[in-house]
Enzyme design. Structure first.
Site, PDB file in Angstrom:
ATOM      1  N   GLY A  18      35.906  40.175  44.721  1.00 11.65           N
ATOM      2  CA  GLY A  18      37.423  40.355  44.584  1.00 11.65           C
ATOM      3  C   GLY A  18      37.807  41.666  43.574  1.00 11.65           C
ATOM      4  N   GLU A  24      36.618  45.029  39.197  1.00  8.66           N
ATOM      5  CA  GLU A  24      36.241  44.444  40.475  1.00  8.66           C
ATOM      6  C   GLU A  24      35.074  43.314  39.966  1.00  8.66           C
ATOM      7  OE1 GLU A  24      35.838  48.496  43.267  1.00  8.66           O
ATOM      8  OE2 GLU A  24      34.029  47.549  42.001  1.00  8.66           O
ATOM      9  N   VAL A  25      35.051  42.233  40.758  1.00  8.27           N
ATOM     10  CA  VAL A  25      34.080  41.230  40.597  1.00  8.27           C
ATOM     11  C   VAL A  25      33.042  41.396  41.905  1.00  8.27           C
ATOM     12  CG1 VAL A  25      33.687  38.788  40.442  1.00  8.27           C
ATOM     13  CG2 VAL A  25      35.642  39.871  39.375  1.00  8.27           C
ATOM     14  N   ASP A 135      47.166  34.525  31.900  1.00 11.15           N
ATOM     15  CA  ASP A 135      47.212  34.659  33.304  1.00 11.15           C
ATOM     16  C   ASP A 135      46.813  33.421  34.218  1.00 11.15           C
ATOM     17  OD1 ASP A 135      47.943  36.180  35.465  1.00 11.15           O
ATOM     18  OD2 ASP A 135      46.160  37.107  35.684  1.00 11.15           O
TER      19      ASP A 135
END
Length: 751
Positions: A18, A24-25, A135
């Site tokens: 993702g 980024e992951v 979040d």
């Protein structure tokens, strides 16, 4: 951006999982420990910020120490070749957002409660360690098949913040981080996130799991800001009546004032468990976030016998009964949209790919439905009240300072630019649609915006008093419900199952009842006798338990009271003395104040608004306004009320008075662009006030005036002759106007 196959220190990057605004992951392989991991790589821009680097180090250390089973374990963190990274456990599963998309009408309640309970456990652990997530959203919840049902991990503490004294310097002042669809109202005004900000986001997520869509359907992040701050909290029962048991849980979790929310995520989860469990205390709770919005009806026909008295404009007496008074009603709840709607913005990285899992039984946690504490860690006093200068400039909650920035999906919006976007409003286009009955008079919209209810006369060859039901997707008539006498105002319950109608009649044959229509059956299910002649406007309380009815009376016997009807007992429990000829009613979103437009009678023009304390049923203030006030609408945030005063034949222009509800004083009087105003409504986003200009016999009106939240007239829209009834949808995209024998649809431009 990294590339597949790239070597990053001891890690081999294998697959991009993702990407978000902060980094980024990757699915990677740790060559040192010979295991697959989830590797989050933060963007180079944030790594060069000394404040961010310090905050990252501090928060990563705290997150790594969290012991909750529902927090992704952190193996390592640090910096390699100038780039910050977090090495986390790789979870084989998908995210909750995909599960929501696969269930457009909502998950089974037991499964939703179970999932929220697990997320709450993760948040409680973070809060105990002094960490605010900031979040919470479906895409930051991963699901695995580690047990018979769902097993949840809360991920992405990438924009978390250490709570408590001495840590605020690690967060850039005036910056708002998070996903706007789930952000607490106080964050949009520059306040620091607290534990109760996470409670708010968890309540938003719970609403989405139950209904299949987000609480607010704003088309973009800017719209989300206005909705979270100004619109009432939606009730799950507006989507499905069987979800009414969770209305109060969501209402408390999403309270605008942080001090009124549950003190902890666990308290919210416990309340959800208790609400979903059958037995004492779990009876359905009515919609808790309705708000008053003006709806009006035709003015009286002045008799020629009194030319010397100040007379009001009125429709011709032929063709339908002469009916005195304006009519107001209530609109409850926003129109919602599927969770896949665009407009959500985030600055955090994404977690992992999405997948759904099988349903699971409700958790076995012991219920603790008390839920609300006044002083707990993370609690705060309510945000400061909005100011009220002589010429109002609302939306001051966005004025965080000229240097304050709102970061949305990688873009930067200065606070005063956001103010300009939200405040000016917009002018709709109008089109005539087929009238649902011969003489449409009043109009109301269901909470979901799918149905319009229109009162008047229907039938051929002999018209009779009726209420028509219109499908707003096609604007076609779907049913007609006969009532006893000529109907007055309309109000619909939050779940859309009941429609309330005052049976007003005429001077010759006045009505005296409140009719309750079962909207599923399409028939009157009950009539409550009011004991007074010619009931006019009505308003439904926010909790759905009471209806307030203005007893306007007739020219021969003017009324001067408001009846308070208890819907549980179907009886009048109080009669509140107000001014002469009460007509329009509107109630504030918190249900504490009822505003009554005292229209007067033909022998004496009214020019006041009575303010009623609903806790004591006593008048606490009397506000002078323009001559012959006909209707009232309250803005969705409850901050201002708008009073449409038609005037007299001697002063036919009339006016719109703007009332500050915190002081109950008139802050502005608008005469520009109005002509004998009758009806008034506020769009659900608070950006536009709509006023129908009925005019008079000598000069009939034929327009709707549009006023923005700055009290500026921004345009007039031509509609049919003698318009009076108006209703606006909760998403601010559409309105309907009744005009003598016509029916008009108003559409606002997309933002």
């Amino acid at each position: 951006m990294a590339a597949e196959g790239e070597v990053f220190g001891p890690y081999e990057l294998r697959r991009l999982v993702g990407r978000g605004a902060m980094g980024e992951v990757w699915e990677a392989f740790d060559t040192r420990r010979e295991r697959p991991v989830a590797l989050k790589l933060l963007g180079g821009a944030v790594a060069t910020d000394p404040q961010f680097r310090a905050r990252f180090q501090q928060e990563a250390r705290v997150t790594a120490r969290l012991s909750s089973l529902h927090v992704i374990p952190i193996h390592d963190f640090g910096e390699i070749d100038g780039r910050l990274f977090v090495d986390m456990r790789l979870v084989d599963g998908g995210d909750l957002a995909a599960v929501v998309r696969a269930h457009p009408t909502g998950l089974p309640p037991a499964r939703a409660v179970d999932i929220v309970g697990q997320i709450a456990e993760a948040l409680d652990a973070a809060h105990d360690a002094g960490l605010v997530h900031r979040d919470v959203k479906p895409s930051n919840v991963l699901l695995t098949g580690q047990r018979a049902g769902d097993f949840c991990f809360l991920v992405d503490f990438g924009i978390a913040r250490i709570a408590g004294a001495g840590s605020s310097h690690l967060t850039t002042s005036g910056t708002v981080l998070g996903t706007t669809a789930y952000m607490a109202p106080e964050l949009f005004s520059g306040e620091t996130a607290t534990f109760r900000s996470d409670v708010y986001a968890l309540a938003c997520l719970f609403f989405e799991l139950l209904t299949g869509h987000r609480p607010y359907a704003g088309p973009d992040p800017v719209a989300h800001m206005g909705q979270h701050v100004h619109q009432p909290v939606p009730a799950p029962s507006w989507s499905r009546a069987d979800l009414a048991v969770f209305d109060r849980v969501v209402a408390t979790g999403m309270a605008k004032d942080p001090a009124h929310r549950y003190p902890t995520p666990g308290a919210l989860a416990d309340a959800a468990v208790a609400a979903g469990r059958p037995g004492p205390g779990s009876a359905p709770v009515g919609a808790t976030s309705a708000l008053g919005a003006g709806r009006t009806g035709p003015p009286p026909s002045p008799p020629p016998a009194r030319p010397a008295a100040p007379t009001r404009h009125g429709p011709p007496s032929s063709g339908w009964p002469a009916v005195d008074g304006a009519r107001t009603g209530t609109v409850t709840g926003p129109v919602t949209a599927p969770s896949s709607a665009s407009g959500s913005a985030s600055v955090s990285g994404s977690g992992a790919a999405a997948a759904s899992a099988a349903p699971a039984p409700a958790p076995s946690r012991a219920p603790d439905p008390t839920g609300v504490g006044a002083t707990t860690p993370g609690g705060r006093p309510p945000p400061p009240a909005l100011g009220a200068p002589a010429k109002r400039r609302p939306w001051r909650w966005l004025a965080v300072g000229l240097a304050a920035l709102v970061i949305i999906a990688g873009s930067v919006v200065v606070a005063d630019q956001v103010y300009d976007v939200l405040s000016p409003g917009s002018v709709p286009t109008a089109q005539a649609v087929a009238p649902p009955l011969q003489s449409p008079r009043w109009v109301e919209l269901s909470a979901d915006g799918r149905r319009a209810f229109v009162s008047g006369q229907a039938g051929d060859p002999t018209p009779s008093p009726s209420v028509a039901v219109v499908d707003t997707a096609t604007n076609r008539l779907t049913g007609t419900v006969p009532v006893s006498t000529f109907p007055g105002d309309l109000a619909v319950s939050g779940d859309g199952t009941r429609l309330f109608v005052t049976e007003r009649g005429s001077d010759a044959a006045p009505g005296s009842a409140l009719a309750i229509i079962d909207t599923a059956a399409g028939s009157v299910s009950a009539q409550i006798e009011l004991g007074t002649a010619a009931p006019s406007g009505l308003a439904l309380s926010p909790d759905g338990r009471r209806v307030y009815v203005a007893n306007e009376g007739t020219n021969a016997a003017p009324g001067s009271t408001v009846s308070v009807v208890d819907l549980a007992t179907s009886s009048v429990i109080a009669s509140v003395p107000v001014g002469q000829g009460p007509s329009g009613l509107a109630i504030t979103p918190d249900g504490r104040k009822l505003y009554v437009a005292n229209e007067g009678v033909l022998t004496g023009v009214g020019n006041t608004v009575s303010v009623v304390d609903t806790a004591t049923n006593a008048v606490t203030a009397t506000i002078p306004v323009g001559d012959t006030p006909r209707s009232i609408a309250v803005r969705p945030d409850g901050r201002y009320a708008y009073v449409a005063s038609q005037g007299t034949q001697q002063a036919p222009q009339g006016s719109v008075s703007v009332v500050d509800t915190s002081t109950d004083t008139v802050t502005a009087t608008i005469t520009e662009g109005v002509g004998g105003p009758i009806g008034v409504a506020v769009t659900g986003d608070g950006r536009n006030v709509l006023v129908t200009n009925y005019g008079g016999d000598a000069a009939p009106g034929s327009t709707v005036t549009v006023i923005n939240s700055r009290d500026d007239v921004i345009g007039t829209v031509p509609v049919g002759q003698l318009p009076f009834g108006v209703a606006a949808s909760r998403d601010g995209t559409r309105a309907y106007v009744t005009s003598r024998a016509e029916f008009w649809q108003l559409d606002f431009p997309a933002r």
